[in-house]
Design an enzyme around this catalytic site. Structure first.
Site, mmCIF file in Angstrom:
data_model
loop_
_atom_site.group_PDB
_atom_site.id
_atom_site.type_symbol
_atom_site.label_atom_id
_atom_site.label_comp_id
_atom_site.label_asym_id
_atom_site.label_seq_id
_atom_site.Cartn_x
_atom_site.Cartn_y
_atom_site.Cartn_z
ATOM 1 N N GLU A 201 6.944 0.029 0.371
ATOM 2 C CA GLU A 201 8.322 -0.292 0.743
ATOM 3 C C GLU A 201 8.752 -1.605 0.094
ATOM 4 O O GLU A 201 7.929 -2.389 -0.373
ATOM 5 C CB GLU A 201 8.446 -0.456 2.276
ATOM 6 C CG GLU A 201 7.897 0.706 3.076
ATOM 7 C CD GLU A 201 8.290 0.668 4.551
ATOM 8 O OE1 GLU A 201 9.187 -0.115 4.917
ATOM 9 O OE2 GLU A 201 7.695 1.441 5.330
ATOM 10 N N LYS B 285 1.293 2.265 13.657
ATOM 11 C CA LYS B 285 1.863 1.315 12.695
ATOM 12 C C LYS B 285 1.607 -0.139 13.073
ATOM 13 O O LYS B 285 1.606 -1.012 12.202
ATOM 14 C CB LYS B 285 3.388 1.487 12.643
ATOM 15 C CG LYS B 285 3.880 2.886 12.365
ATOM 16 C CD LYS B 285 3.945 3.159 10.888
ATOM 17 C CE LYS B 285 4.818 4.373 10.587
ATOM 18 N NZ LYS B 285 4.989 4.505 9.119
#
Lengths: 395, 395
Positions: free
Chosen positions: A182, A234
């Site tokens: 990302e 996560k």
């Protein structure tokens, strides 16, 4: 005095000038520096301003766009001349620290290719894209305490998982440990409760960008994520690069986003282009296995910030928002192993070995570059992390 | 010198002693005080310790259990004697501030009655409880920047919503603005990455509890929440009470959780009881419309903290975790208007008027009490908020 030599093909020339937090053997206090070629210029010394004698960029970022622009001009003048030796260090001699104190961390899901692939993998019997996906940048809040700087080892997380044929969940180290490639965007100047930031006000609030690896335990995530979204799959670690590329350095990389159809609601529309022509590379144990392009990302970071604030939520200096996994249309442009290996069913070759998810000892390095002004190319540095075995202990 | 008179039926007697951040007209710097009956004792003056001359409880909380216990003993001695006048203020004369600097905020979903009711309302054609619900405390990260102290006005959020018959989403102020009655638990001493906290280590890490109102825009939430969970439907505001009730004050309130069947995995099991016999009340424009009981909550806060850290995620001083909406088995024990009115279909009477969701100008006050030691009853104070009209602006 030192004049820093900048090779014409350096990713860290005078059109980049990313900021970071560093320390040296002689002075272990983290402070703010700017990277120039293979050197780090200590801004607390070179500019003699206490705002750079801080352990993170936050105090400087809080000063706002005019101060950012003025500082960038001063740095350009500075590096065109000789600099006192005490202000210049070789990059190889410094320790890099987390460049920002993270306030809130929100992670988006802005690649149509990634969202479609994940939809097919997680919900094989449904439409891959949810009905809301083309109307708003879908995102969720992540854990700020576990945002770490490149180079930090990643301990394999433990947790619950339950395969479709398991009668009950089992506990143990994740067996489907993955990455998400990302970009991360950092808020310099926040907004108060009740205010909203329009897409065209983006540059007044966003200080710059980093590479971000949203490490993901797919087995933990798949079992936990309904109905409130990802949590432990996560929250164990998110790595960002050490050098924050100022938004001003990305001028030449600005491109339109893909056509957005249906047209978004007015609060998500802007006149400015905030798509970004950034090229990323994923290196798995040194082998380049993917080249995700940022340009096809459906939602722009300006739209993400506008969406985050349209309900009146406040933002703060140090807010970090992730773009979501960057995946292009081609298989070798996918930014997560779950997509590259289609849920593990189609292994990839890593140095000639068939691999699906991360094994202990594996190292992932993500790099990124973009066009700079004056025909240059600028670099984001890297996000690197090595997997350590799970600590065991809890059951 | 002042001796504080404590009526026998005070919710703030010597078995409670909650901490808060306050300021006065004469000294506008927020500092730490303890509430005793209708007085606030300025601990920075009374104990002469700089850790209480800080704007939040965080530095004190970071000192750990031994310091918390010692301070509580000193306060008990202090209030049994005369106290210098400069250290004592009437509660009505002080301004209360957010008592903690919030690090990460995680919100859980620990009431079986609430999760079942919401499942029926949001997913009418599916099983109300997801398959994971009885195996792990489901939770998600919320926004830390918008945690505010009781009394803060709440601006009605704007956002996208799409009813089942709307061809496309529309934008505007939320028309289904709701509350969620919760308790919030505050981490005093955190844990490092790679460490996990067992349920029986809870009291070493958790400093205390507050009332929490997780304001929720149901129309925004329903449209946005798949697949990554709630975001703008919640992120605009979360209110907590001003007085942090120390865990030590809740000894007499500790009860077993309901029987957990199936038995949770070992990392979620503990020998200590961390269910809590706390009774809450919801007042809508002064009319008491619900009395949610905390005791039937399925997952304990000790299990929530154990779950949060089992993957190795670090925790920090100031972490806040919400219990999720507290709803009991009876209709008049539900802690959200969406449940009380069954999605708006069954209005409730508020001062004789039929009401479903919040209108501009409405005020919600949530109170809570619990058994204290020595036959006393202790109070959490209140969480209050009034709804202001949406600011408009963005479209």
């Amino acid at each position: 005095m030192t004049r820093i030599a900048i090779p014409a093909d350096s990713f860290f020339g005078s059109e980049n000038l990313p900021y970071g937090s560093f320390s040296t053997k002689d002075n272990p206090l983290p402070r703010v520096g700017v990277r120039v070629a293979d050197s780090v210029v200590d801004l607390s010394v070179a500019l003699g301003d206490d705002v750079f004698a801080q352990p993170t960029l936050n105090p400087f970022m809080a000063q706002g766009r005019a101060a950012w622009d003025k500082t960038r001009s001063r740095i350009k003048e500075l590096i065109a001349e000789d600099i006192p030796d005490a202000a210049v260090h070789a990059v190889s001699d410094v320790t890099l620290h987390l460049p920002i104190e993270v306030a809130d961390y929100v992670d988006f899901y802005a690649s149509e290719h990634h969202a479609s692939n994940l939809g097919r993998l997680f919900r094989p019997n449904a439409e891959p894209l949810m009905p809301n996906w083309k109307h708003l940048p879908v995102g969720y809040h992540g854990r700020s305490s576990t945002v770490v700087v490149t180079g930090t080892d990643i301990i394999r997380p433990q947790g619950q998982r339950k395969g479709p044929n398991d009668p009950a969940p089992v506990f143990g180290p994740s067996v489907r440990l993955d990455i998400e490639v990302e970009l991360g965007f950092i808020v310099g100047v926040g907004s108060r409760m009740g205010e909203s930031i329009s897409p065209d006000e983006f540059a007044e609030h966003c200080f710059g960008a980093v590479i971000l690896n949203d490490w993901s335990a797919r087995d933990i995530q798949a079992w936990e994520y309904v109905p409130l979204g990802p949590n432990l799959g996560k929250s164990f670690a998110t790595t960002i690069s050490a050098w924050v590329v100022p938004l001003a350095a990305l001028e030449a990389a600005r491109v339109p986003t893909p056509v957005q159809d249906p047209e978004p609601l007015p609060y998500l529309r802007g006149k400015e282009n905030w798509g970004l022509d950034v090229d990323l590379e994923v290196h798995w144990n040194g082998d380049t296995i993917s080249r995700p392009p940022y340009a096809p990302m459906y939602w722009s970071p300006a739209q993400m910030l506008a969406h985050t604030t349209v309900n009146g939520a406040s933002t703060r200096t140090g807010d970090l928002f992730g773009s979501g996994t960057i995946s292009g249309p081609e298989k070798n442009q996918r930014g997560a192993f779950i997509e590259l290996t289609w849920g593990g069913a189609e292994p990839v070759l890593v140095n000639g070995e068939e691999r699906t998810f991360l094994e202990d000892g594996d190292e992932v390095v993500i790099t990124a570059t973009a066009p700079g002004l004056a025909g240059t190319r600028i670099g984001f540095g890297e996000v690197a992390g090595r997997i350590l075995p799970s600590r065991g202990g809890a059951q």
